[in-house]
Design an enzyme around this catalytic site. Structure first.
Site, mmCIF file in Angstrom:
data_model
loop_
_atom_site.group_PDB
_atom_site.id
_atom_site.type_symbol
_atom_site.label_atom_id
_atom_site.label_comp_id
_atom_site.label_asym_id
_atom_site.label_seq_id
_atom_site.Cartn_x
_atom_site.Cartn_y
_atom_site.Cartn_z
ATOM 1 N N ASN A 89 5.234 -1.163 -0.512
ATOM 2 C CA ASN A 89 4.834 0.238 -0.419
ATOM 3 C C ASN A 89 6.034 1.068 0.009
ATOM 4 O OD1 ASN A 89 2.129 -0.154 -1.071
ATOM 5 N ND2 ASN A 89 1.503 -0.386 1.056
ATOM 6 N N ARG A 130 -0.665 -4.084 -4.314
ATOM 7 C CA ARG A 130 0.351 -5.120 -4.125
ATOM 8 C C ARG A 130 -0.225 -6.516 -4.336
ATOM 9 N NH1 ARG A 130 2.433 -4.787 1.338
ATOM 10 N NH2 ARG A 130 0.379 -3.990 1.743
#
Length: 90
Positions: free
Chosen positions: A36, A18
Site C-alpha cells: 500500500n 494485496r
C-alpha cells in the site's frame, strides 16, 4: 524473465487487494510484492514470463470483489539481483 511495476488506483486499499495479488501471483508462478502507498494506490512488482505477467496485469485490472480499480499504470523495471523470492506483502 521480465520485471514490471504496476501502480493500481481506485478503491484498492482496505478491500483485500494485496491478498488478491498474492493469490494471483501464487497461481501464476510470479515473484514480487504488493504494498500500500500513502497516496491510496497499491504498488505491485512482478517478475515472470511474458504470458505470466500478461495474465497478472489482466487480474490487476479486475481486482477482488469489493475493489474498484480505476486504472493501472505499468512500467518495465530491473528486478534487481537477485529478484524477490515468492510474493511478499508490505
Amino acid at each position: 524473465m521480465l520485471c514490471m511495476k504496476a501502480w493500481v488506483y481506485g478503491k484498492v486499499q482496505g478491500v483485500g487487494y494485496r491478498m488478491f495479488c498474492r493469490r494471483q501471483a501464487r497461481d501464476l508462478g510470479i515473484q514480487g510484492y504488493a504494498i500500500n502507498l500513502d497516496d491510496g494506490r497499491v504498488e505491485v512488482m512482478m517478475v515472470g514470463s511474458e504470458p505470466q505477467l500478461a495474465a497478472m496485469l489482466e487480474a490487476l485490472h479486475e481486482g477482488p470483489r469489493f475493489s474498484q480499480v480505476l486504472g493501472v499504470d505499468v512500467e518495465r523495471v530491473d528486478p534487481g539481483n537477485p529478484p524477490p523470492e515468492g510474493f511478499m506483502l508490505g
